[in-house]
Design a protein around this motif. Structure first.
Motif, PDB file in Angstrom:
ATOM      1  N   ARG A   6     -13.082  -4.226   6.662  1.00 49.03           N
ATOM      2  CA  ARG A   6     -12.415  -5.038   5.634  1.00 49.03           C
ATOM      3  C   ARG A   6     -11.986  -6.380   6.232  1.00 49.03           C
ATOM      4  NH1 ARG A   6      -7.819  -2.318   2.501  1.00 49.03           N
ATOM      5  NH2 ARG A   6      -7.047  -1.664   4.565  1.00 49.03           N
ATOM      6  N   MET A  16       0.848  -1.196   0.000  1.00 45.11           N
ATOM      7  CA  MET A  16       0.000   0.000   0.000  1.00 45.11           C
ATOM      8  C   MET A  16       0.884   1.246   0.000  1.00 45.11           C
ATOM      9  SD  MET A  16      -2.992   1.021   2.755  1.00 45.11           S
ATOM     10  CE  MET A  16      -3.938  -0.414   2.287  1.00 45.11           C
ATOM     11  N   PHE A  60      -8.240   5.649   4.717  1.00 44.84           N
ATOM     12  CA  PHE A  60      -8.274   4.469   5.580  1.00 44.84           C
ATOM     13  C   PHE A  60      -7.993   4.888   7.023  1.00 44.84           C
ATOM     14  CE2 PHE A  60      -7.145   2.936   1.393  1.00 44.84           C
ATOM     15  CZ  PHE A  60      -7.941   1.813   1.236  1.00 44.84           C
ATOM     16  N   THR A  73      -3.538  -1.663  13.950  1.00 50.77           N
ATOM     17  CA  THR A  73      -3.177  -3.069  14.120  1.00 50.77           C
ATOM     18  C   THR A  73      -2.640  -3.392  15.510  1.00 50.77           C
ATOM     19  OG1 THR A  73      -1.029  -2.553  13.137  1.00 50.77           O
ATOM     20  CG2 THR A  73      -2.730  -3.433  11.669  1.00 50.77           C
ATOM     21  N   HIS A 110     -11.993   1.107   5.707  1.00 44.72           N
ATOM     22  CA  HIS A 110     -11.973   2.065   4.603  1.00 44.72           C
ATOM     23  C   HIS A 110     -12.971   3.174   4.919  1.00 44.72           C
ATOM     24  CE1 HIS A 110     -12.756   2.737  -0.005  1.00 44.72           C
ATOM     25  NE2 HIS A 110     -12.084   3.719   0.548  1.00 44.72           N
ATOM     26  N   ALA A 131      -7.874  -5.819   8.430  1.00 41.94           N
ATOM     27  CA  ALA A 131      -7.247  -4.674   7.773  1.00 41.94           C
ATOM     28  C   ALA A 131      -7.927  -3.385   8.223  1.00 41.94           C
ATOM     29  CB  ALA A 131      -7.343  -4.821   6.259  1.00 41.94           C
ATOM     30  N   PRO A 132      -7.204  -2.271   8.260  1.00 43.22           N
ATOM     31  CA  PRO A 132      -7.808  -1.006   8.685  1.00 43.22           C
ATOM     32  C   PRO A 132      -9.057  -0.676   7.861  1.00 43.22           C
ATOM     33  CG  PRO A 132      -5.440  -0.778   8.535  1.00 43.22           C
ATOM     34  CD  PRO A 132      -5.770  -2.123   7.962  1.00 43.22           C
ATOM     35  N   ASN A 184      -9.841  -9.754   7.329  1.00 41.04           N
ATOM     36  CA  ASN A 184      -8.558 -10.078   7.958  1.00 41.04           C
ATOM     37  C   ASN A 184      -8.017  -8.969   8.859  1.00 41.04           C
ATOM     38  OD1 ASN A 184      -8.520 -12.552   6.523  1.00 41.04           O
ATOM     39  ND2 ASN A 184      -7.680 -11.498   4.720  1.00 41.04           N
ATOM     40  N   SER A 209      -6.060   4.785  10.280  1.00 41.27           N
ATOM     41  CA  SER A 209      -4.642   4.480  10.471  1.00 41.27           C
ATOM     42  C   SER A 209      -4.248   4.429  11.943  1.00 41.27           C
ATOM     43  CB  SER A 209      -3.770   5.523   9.764  1.00 41.27           C
ATOM     44  OG  SER A 209      -4.039   6.812  10.294  1.00 41.27           O
TER      45      SER A 209
END
Length: 427
Positions: A37, A1, A127, A156, A44, A41-42, A39, A129
């Motif tokens: 999203r 990314m 996104f 994360t 959207h 993931a941050p 798995n 963060s």
């Protein structure tokens, strides 16, 4: 990314004006919509919830945002005026993520989200963060020393709490404390039932009473029923008696009586009297606590009474003159003094000299259609209501009549405002 090129913290966006390219104001930012999203993931960030004139909240896709910083938001000017409705996988950052708890992946304990940063990547997409969090319960002695420490962590670095866990609402209430009750009520309507009850439980009794009075009856009943009985009674005491009676009338009789027994006797007595009237009569619409003064009171005293902050503009427009007792039902009703008359006479002037004797009161059993006709003919903001003995029992205000005459769901359908429209949420 790609590396992010700009970052904005959501709390700083709240209340910012949204402009079109020509500098015309479209509305104000009230929330940010993110999409989960796979798995972990941050999320959207797909759009903004913007309040446009008419107090309606609409969706502005991020694809229509050309510039966004801590001062203002610039859009293309194209706005779909369909009322925002949250979809299945969407989450409202302020309404649902602020104040929620997360577990820190480093094993140091849990924390509460107080703010969220979103980054724009070179692709143009936004996104989540960073999380601005405050430490809560900790698992180790060293971590407990850092309780209440604030810090910024990566998305994360935290695991979201179970959705069934109660979510605090402190930050949401604090960031919206300046909203008018009607606007706060609209924000509540856009939340899930779970979040709505969490926010309601965080409000002070007086604030919650003001907000409840601006909600549809179904939402009022849901929130009141979510409170413990003693708190529900306290909130009812803070409501205007006519609004409290309307709300109680939607509950089963056993629940009504239980709450009335828990209320202060004087407050409950006013509500009980209103519950005796049919809802489409003057008695069913009126408030039993207008401004009532004796004829010997002066203009100065009357002005002091109508300055009270808790009075609505409609109730403050008229002073009702009666013989003692001055609590409803009063002694003999004498007439009305309008606020404009107070401004034309010196402070020592007795109110008995200013009474409008041409304004006839309406009977408490009069139908709402008769009440509306009289108020329209004489351009009144408030109309006195008397019983069969000629004693003042309350007053009907213009907002009481409008609430009754408008469709039940009128609060959910603000008129469209003349902006350019788009088809579809992301179009």
């Amino acid at each position: 990314m790609s590396n992010p090129t700009s970052r904005v913290f959501v709390a700083r966006l709240l209340g910012l004006d949204v402009f079109d390219p020509l500098g015309d104001r479209l509305g104000r930012v009230r929330d940010v919509v993110v999409l989960a999203r796979a798995n972990g993931a941050p999320p959207h960030a797909v759009g903004l919830v913007v309040e446009v004139p008419g107090k309606k909240r609409v969706f502005v896709p991020m694809t229509r945002v050309t510039s966004m910083d801590q001062v203002q938001v610039i859009s293309t000017g194209l706005v779909n005026l369909r009322r925002f409705e949250q979809r299945g996988m969407e989450t409202l950052v302020v309404a649902e993520m602020f104040d929620s708890r997360v577990t820190l992946t480093d094993g140091s304990g849990s924390a509460t989200i107080e703010d969220i940063a979103i980054d724009q990547h070179r692709s143009g997409d936004w996104f989540v963060s960073k999380l601005f969090v405050r430490r809560g319960h900790s698992f180790s002695p060293l971590a407990r020393l850092r309780r209440n420490e604030t810090m910024i962590i990566n998305w994360t670095d935290a695991v979201q709490a179970n959705a069934a866990e109660p979510q605090a609402a402190t930050a949401f209430v604090a960031s919206h404390e300046d909203l008018k009750a009607a606007d706060f009520a609209e924000a509540l309507q856009e939340m899930s039932d779970k979040r709505r009850f969490e926010v309601a439980s965080e409000l002070q009794d007086e604030r919650l009473a003001d907000v409840l009075q601006e909600l549809p009856e179904e939402d009022q009943v849901g929130i009141l029923s979510s409170l413990d009985r003693e708190r529900a009674a306290d909130v009812l005491e803070e409501m205007d008696p006519d609004d409290a009676a309307d709300l109680l009338s939607e509950l089963p009789e056993a629940q009504q009586e239980e709450l009335l027994q828990l209320m202060e006797p004087e407050e409950a007595e006013d509500v009980r009297r209103l519950l005796e009237y049919d809802e489409d009569t003057a008695g069913g619409l009126m408030t039993p606590v207008p401004v009532i003064l004796p004829p010997e009171a002066t203009v100065a005293e009357a002005l002091a009474h109508v300055r009270r902050e808790e009075l609505t503009p409609a109730l403050a427009s008229s002073i009702f003159i009666a013989r003692p007792p001055l609590e409803t039902p009063t002694g003999r009703f004498l007439g009305v003094v309008h606020i404009q008359q107070l401004l034309r006479y010196p402070p020592p002037e007795p109110l008995g000299n200013l009474v409008d004797k041409n304004l006839e009161p309406v009977q408490d059993q009069a139908h709402i259609s008769e009440v509306a006709r009289i108020m329209a003919v004489y351009n009144l903001n408030a109309l006195p209501v008397v019983n069969e003995s000629g004693r003042l029992v309350g007053a009907v205000t213009v907002d009481d009549v409008l609430d009754h005459l408008l469709p039940e769901d009128w609060r959910a359908h603000a008129e469209d405002v003349p902006y350019k429209k788009l088809r579809g949420r992301n179009g």
